[in-house]
Each structure stands twice: as structure tokens, then as C-alpha cells.
Motif scaffolding. Structure first.
Motif, PDB file in Angstrom:
ATOM      1  N   LYS A   6       0.842  -1.196   0.000  1.00  0.00           N
ATOM      2  CA  LYS A   6       0.000   0.000   0.000  1.00  0.00           C
ATOM      3  C   LYS A   6       0.877   1.246   0.000  1.00  0.00           C
ATOM      4  CE  LYS A   6      -4.068   2.200   1.929  1.00  0.00           C
ATOM      5  NZ  LYS A   6      -5.163   2.147   2.931  1.00  0.00           N
ATOM      6  N   ILE A   7       0.623   2.105  -0.967  1.00  0.00           N
ATOM      7  CA  ILE A   7       1.431   3.292  -1.181  1.00  0.00           C
ATOM      8  C   ILE A   7       0.649   4.541  -0.788  1.00  0.00           C
ATOM      9  CG2 ILE A   7       2.702   4.656  -2.880  1.00  0.00           C
ATOM     10  CD1 ILE A   7       3.865   1.862  -2.355  1.00  0.00           C
ATOM     11  N   GLY A   8       1.292   5.415  -0.061  1.00  0.00           N
ATOM     12  CA  GLY A   8       0.721   6.722   0.216  1.00  0.00           C
ATOM     13  C   GLY A   8       1.356   7.756  -0.688  1.00  0.00           C
ATOM     14  N   VAL A   9       0.538   8.650  -1.239  1.00  0.00           N
ATOM     15  CA  VAL A   9       1.027   9.708  -2.119  1.00  0.00           C
ATOM     16  C   VAL A   9       0.582  11.057  -1.552  1.00  0.00           C
ATOM     17  CG1 VAL A   9       0.904  10.736  -4.418  1.00  0.00           C
ATOM     18  CG2 VAL A   9       0.937   8.240  -4.167  1.00  0.00           C
ATOM     19  N   ILE A  10       1.526  11.965  -1.420  1.00  0.00           N
ATOM     20  CA  ILE A  10       1.197  13.326  -0.983  1.00  0.00           C
ATOM     21  C   ILE A  10       1.516  14.295  -2.106  1.00  0.00           C
ATOM     22  CG2 ILE A  10       1.758  15.215   0.601  1.00  0.00           C
ATOM     23  CD1 ILE A  10       2.295  13.190   2.760  1.00  0.00           C
ATOM     24  N   LEU A  11       0.484  14.993  -2.574  1.00  0.00           N
ATOM     25  CA  LEU A  11       0.655  16.080  -3.526  1.00  0.00           C
ATOM     26  C   LEU A  11       0.757  17.372  -2.716  1.00  0.00           C
ATOM     27  CD1 LEU A  11      -2.012  15.172  -6.259  1.00  0.00           C
ATOM     28  CD2 LEU A  11       0.443  14.623  -6.242  1.00  0.00           C
ATOM     29  N   ALA A  12       1.911  17.992  -2.723  1.00  0.00           N
ATOM     30  CA  ALA A  12       2.144  19.168  -1.881  1.00  0.00           C
ATOM     31  C   ALA A  12       2.153  20.439  -2.712  1.00  0.00           C
ATOM     32  CB  ALA A  12       3.477  19.028  -1.143  1.00  0.00           C
ATOM     33  N   ASN A  13       1.485  21.465  -2.201  1.00  0.00           N
ATOM     34  CA  ASN A  13       1.497  22.768  -2.846  1.00  0.00           C
ATOM     35  C   ASN A  13       1.725  23.837  -1.790  1.00  0.00           C
ATOM     36  OD1 ASN A  13       1.203  24.765  -4.908  1.00  0.00           O
ATOM     37  ND2 ASN A  13      -0.180  23.379  -5.998  1.00  0.00           N
ATOM     38  N   LEU A  14       1.771  25.086  -2.223  1.00  0.00           N
ATOM     39  CA  LEU A  14       2.170  26.163  -1.322  1.00  0.00           C
ATOM     40  C   LEU A  14       1.164  26.409  -0.212  1.00  0.00           C
ATOM     41  CD1 LEU A  14       4.469  28.355  -1.090  1.00  0.00           C
ATOM     42  CD2 LEU A  14       2.790  29.928  -2.043  1.00  0.00           C
ATOM     43  N   GLY A  15      -0.099  26.695  -0.578  1.00  0.00           N
ATOM     44  CA  GLY A  15      -1.107  26.949   0.433  1.00  0.00           C
ATOM     45  C   GLY A  15      -2.073  28.041   0.025  1.00  0.00           C
ATOM     46  N   THR A  16      -3.093  28.217   0.857  1.00  0.00           N
ATOM     47  CA  THR A  16      -4.148  29.172   0.561  1.00  0.00           C
ATOM     48  C   THR A  16      -4.848  29.562   1.852  1.00  0.00           C
ATOM     49  OG1 THR A  16      -6.258  29.461  -0.609  1.00  0.00           O
ATOM     50  CG2 THR A  16      -5.714  27.240   0.103  1.00  0.00           C
ATOM     51  N   PRO A  17      -5.319  30.798   1.951  1.00  0.00           N
ATOM     52  CA  PRO A  17      -6.147  31.145   3.110  1.00  0.00           C
ATOM     53  C   PRO A  17      -7.471  30.394   3.052  1.00  0.00           C
ATOM     54  CG  PRO A  17      -6.112  32.929   1.509  1.00  0.00           C
ATOM     55  CD  PRO A  17      -5.090  31.948   1.057  1.00  0.00           C
ATOM     56  N   SER A  18      -8.098  30.247   4.211  1.00  0.00           N
ATOM     57  CA  SER A  18      -9.349  29.500   4.288  1.00  0.00           C
ATOM     58  C   SER A  18     -10.538  30.286   3.767  1.00  0.00           C
ATOM     59  CB  SER A  18      -9.618  29.076   5.738  1.00  0.00           C
ATOM     60  OG  SER A  18      -9.656  30.219   6.580  1.00  0.00           O
ATOM     61  N   GLU A  19     -10.428  31.607   3.747  1.00  0.00           N
ATOM     62  CA  GLU A  19     -11.499  32.457   3.235  1.00  0.00           C
ATOM     63  C   GLU A  19     -10.901  33.796   2.818  1.00  0.00           C
ATOM     64  OE1 GLU A  19     -14.226  32.626   6.482  1.00  0.00           O
ATOM     65  OE2 GLU A  19     -12.963  33.946   7.691  1.00  0.00           O
ATOM     66  N   VAL A 124      -0.268   2.842   5.392  1.00  0.00           N
ATOM     67  CA  VAL A 124       0.515   2.736   4.167  1.00  0.00           C
ATOM     68  C   VAL A 124       1.897   2.217   4.527  1.00  0.00           C
ATOM     69  CG1 VAL A 124      -0.769   4.588   3.036  1.00  0.00           C
ATOM     70  CG2 VAL A 124       1.347   5.127   4.267  1.00  0.00           C
ATOM     71  N   GLU A 125       2.527   1.565   3.573  1.00  0.00           N
ATOM     72  CA  GLU A 125       3.842   0.960   3.815  1.00  0.00           C
ATOM     73  C   GLU A 125       4.981   1.749   3.188  1.00  0.00           C
ATOM     74  OE1 GLU A 125       3.444  -3.551   3.327  1.00  0.00           O
ATOM     75  OE2 GLU A 125       1.566  -2.781   2.476  1.00  0.00           O
ATOM     76  N   ARG A 126       4.626   2.749   2.412  1.00  0.00           N
ATOM     77  CA  ARG A 126       5.629   3.549   1.720  1.00  0.00           C
ATOM     78  C   ARG A 126       4.960   4.855   1.291  1.00  0.00           C
ATOM     79  NH1 ARG A 126       8.810   1.158  -3.609  1.00  0.00           N
ATOM     80  NH2 ARG A 126      10.252   2.899  -3.984  1.00  0.00           N
ATOM     81  N   ILE A 127       5.685   5.956   1.345  1.00  0.00           N
ATOM     82  CA  ILE A 127       5.123   7.246   0.969  1.00  0.00           C
ATOM     83  C   ILE A 127       5.948   7.866  -0.158  1.00  0.00           C
ATOM     84  CG2 ILE A 127       4.666   9.625   1.713  1.00  0.00           C
ATOM     85  CD1 ILE A 127       4.086   8.566   4.497  1.00  0.00           C
ATOM     86  N   ILE A 128       5.247   8.333  -1.179  1.00  0.00           N
ATOM     87  CA  ILE A 128       5.870   9.118  -2.241  1.00  0.00           C
ATOM     88  C   ILE A 128       5.449  10.564  -2.026  1.00  0.00           C
ATOM     89  CG2 ILE A 128       6.091   9.500  -4.719  1.00  0.00           C
ATOM     90  CD1 ILE A 128       7.239   6.830  -3.763  1.00  0.00           C
TER      91      ILE A 128
END
Length: 327
Positions: A6-19, A124-128
Motif C-alpha cells: 500500500k502506497i501513500g502519495v502526498i501532492l504538496a502545494n504552497l497553500g491558501t487562506p481559508s477564506e 501505508v507501507e511507503r510514501i511518495i
């Protein structure tokens, strides 16, 4: 047959205010601008300026900008990120990969901590870890990795992980960019590649972001068959008194008509998702600026967002990282 790990994938970006309100934007900017990867001034000099002047003034102004692009799903960056998450999840499932995709922001929500927690709770057993910055910079890619590492500080047992460092010359990425540009670029238009800027002294200290931008630009230019007189590369979004990477996008647009460039299309290859910077600064502010200085026609070419070719590119980057047992 796919490896059943089982693979975990994280798509990372800069960020955004909530409103799109000054208080929410102030909270977001405070987290962003307190990161030494972003602003490396001595804290005793920077924090009083940030807290006393920048946050109060910029939060009100930026709130107006955010309101002009806000959607029913929230900020465009978050809306596109959620679409990318679902599209990549569907793509990996169709490729028979046992994977769980999460999105995470370096600043704001959904946080890196929540993404890591969700994956660990799912065993998950591994993270990308995939920062959605094709061109490496210490201000973006490295900052995202810092947040990823910090999210593991309380974990006794670390799950094996790999980071996709950059993909500025990935063949599928270049093809996706070129195709997106080709269907939107008119024959009589000049093509401007505009990237987010960084202070010049960051480059002098070892950040090779400009070179990655140059390589991406030349690869796309070659794919499109453009001549030297049909394109340029610039850098946008500078602030403060430091010298940043040049040429500056706004300065280029100021004199473009004088140089005979009256019709222009702008693309921002460094952005995997449209956001305030592309939709408000590039698509709106810079359009008005160009037309006010003699330009005749201006349009912005959207980021790749959750388009099919972009999702296939991200999916294949993950398979490449996983190695031959997942081919």
C-alpha cells in the motif's frame, strides 16, 4: 502484476487562506512569511516589520484580490488541488496500484500534518512525496520538504519515503505543456513564459531555480518549433527592496509594444494549479498593464490543473519513483 504494497502519495502545494477575509489572509501570510526559506532576514529586523506593517496592509489589499477570484468551492488553488487528488486517485486505481492520495499545503489547510496522519492511520507501507513544483527552488520544494519532515517529528516509526525532487524536463510534463499552449496560442501572438521570482541572492547562495526554468522553457520552445523572436522568459511577483531574478514580467510588458509585441499570450509553467498569482496577478493585473502600455491583445494560458495529460504525468512520475516492480 502490481506489487500489492500500500502506497501513500502526498501532492504538496504552497497553500491558501481559508477564506477571502483580512484575518484569514493575515494568518496565512504570517505562516508563509515567517518561514526562513521564504524570507531570510534576521528575525529581529523582519518580524516587527511583518507584524506591524506588512500583515495589516497587505491582508486588506490581498483580500480584495482573493474575492475577485474566489469560487463556490473555495480558493481556486484548493478547488484544483481537490480535483487533482481525485483524478490521480482514479488514475492510480485504474493502473491497479494500491494507493491513497492526499493533498497537503506547506502553509495553511489541509496541512502537511493532516496528510501524513491520514496516510499513517491507513497503514501505508511507503510514501511518495511529490511537491507540485516542476522546477526546484529552496523557497518552494525545500520548504515543502521541511513541512513534511516536521510532520514526522513525533513519529517513533518512520514509514519509508521518497521525494520526487523536480520534473522540469520530464517528457510527459513538457508534452502536456506544449499541447496546452499549442491549442491556445494564435499564430500572430508572442509567447511569454513567466515564472514566480526569487531574490537574486538566493541564486548566488546556490539555488538553481533559474536554470530549471530555462531548461523547461527551451524544451517547450523546441517542442513548439518557435523562433527566438517569438518568445521570452521573465519572472513575476517580486516584493521588497532586494534585486530579484530578471527580467521582470511587469517591466517586460511595459515596453513590449514599443518593441513591436502587440499581441501576447502568457503561460506560467511553474504552477501546477491556478491560484491567486496566475488568475489575478497574471491574468488580470498584467493584462491591464500591458494594454495600458500600447498592447492590443493579451491572454493567459491556464495551468495544467487536473487535465488528463497532467494527471498521467504525475501518475507516471510516481511509478518511475516506485521502480521496476510497479512497471
Amino acid at each position: 502484476m502490481r506489487n500489492n504494497q500500500k502506497i501513500g502519495v502526498i501532492l504538496a502545494n504552497l497553500g491558501t487562506p481559508s477564506e477571502p477575509t483580512p484575518p484569514a489572509i493575515a494568518r496565512y501570510l504570517n505562516e508563509f512569511l515567517c518561514d526562513k526559506r521564504v524570507v531570510d532576514l534576521p528575525r529581529w529586523k523582519w518580524l516587527p516589520l511583518l507584524k506591524g506593517i506588512i500583515l495589516p496592509l497587505r491582508s486588506r489589499r490581498i483580500a480584495e484580490n482573493y474575492r475577485s477570484i474566489w469560487t463556490a468551492q473555495g480558493s481556486p488553488l484548493l478547488a484544483h488541488s481537490l480535483e487533482q487528488k481525485q483524478a490521480l486517485q482514479d488514475y492510480l486505481s485504474a493502473q491497479r496500484l494500491n494507493a491513497q492520495v492526499e493533498i497537503a499545503m506547506t502553509y495553511g489547510e489541509p496541512s502537511m500534518q493532516s496528510a501524513v496522519k491520514n496516510l499513517l492511520n491507513s497503514q501505508v507501507e511507503r510514501i511518495i512525496f511529490l511537491p507540485l513544483y516542476p522546477q526546484y527552488s529552496s523557497t518552494t520544494t525545500a520548504a515543502a520538504f521541511d513541512a513534511f519532515a516536521n510532520a514526522h517529528k513525533t513519529q517513533r516509526g518512520l514509514v519509508p519515503f521518497e521525494m520526487i525532487h523536480s520534473y522540469h524536463l520530464d517528457e510527459r510534463y513538457i508534452d502536456a505543456l506544449a499541447e496546452s499552449i499549442k491549442v491556445r496560442l494564435k499564430e500572430d501572438e508572442f509567447l511569454l513564459f513567466s515564472y514566480h521570482g526569487i531574490p537574486l541572492d538566493y541564486e548566488q547562495q546556490g539555488d538553481y531555480y533559474r536554470e530549471h526554468c530555462r531548461q523547461t522553457t527551451l524544451a517547450v520552445v523546441d517542442k513548439l518549433g518557435l523562433m527566438e523572436t517569438q518568445w521570452a522568459m521573465t519572472f513575476q511577483s517580486r516584493f521588497g527592496r532586494k534585486e530579484w531574478l530578471q527580467p521582470y514580467t511587469d517591466k517586460f510588458l511595459e515596453t513590449a509594444a514599443e518593441q513591436g509585441i502587440e499581441k501576447i499570450a502568457v503561460v506560467c509553467p511553474g504552477f501546477a494549479s491556478d491560484c491567486l498569482e496566475t488568475l489575478e496577478e497574471i491574468a488580470q493585473q498584467n493584462r491591464d498593464y500591458f494594454l495600458a502600455h500600447g498592447g492590443k491583445r493579451y491572454h493567459y494560458i491556464p495551468a495544467l490543473n487536473a487535465t488528463t495529460k497532467h494527471i498521467e504525468c504525475l501518475g507516471q512520475l510516481i511509478f518511475k519513483q516506485l521502480g521496476e516492480h510497479y512497471e
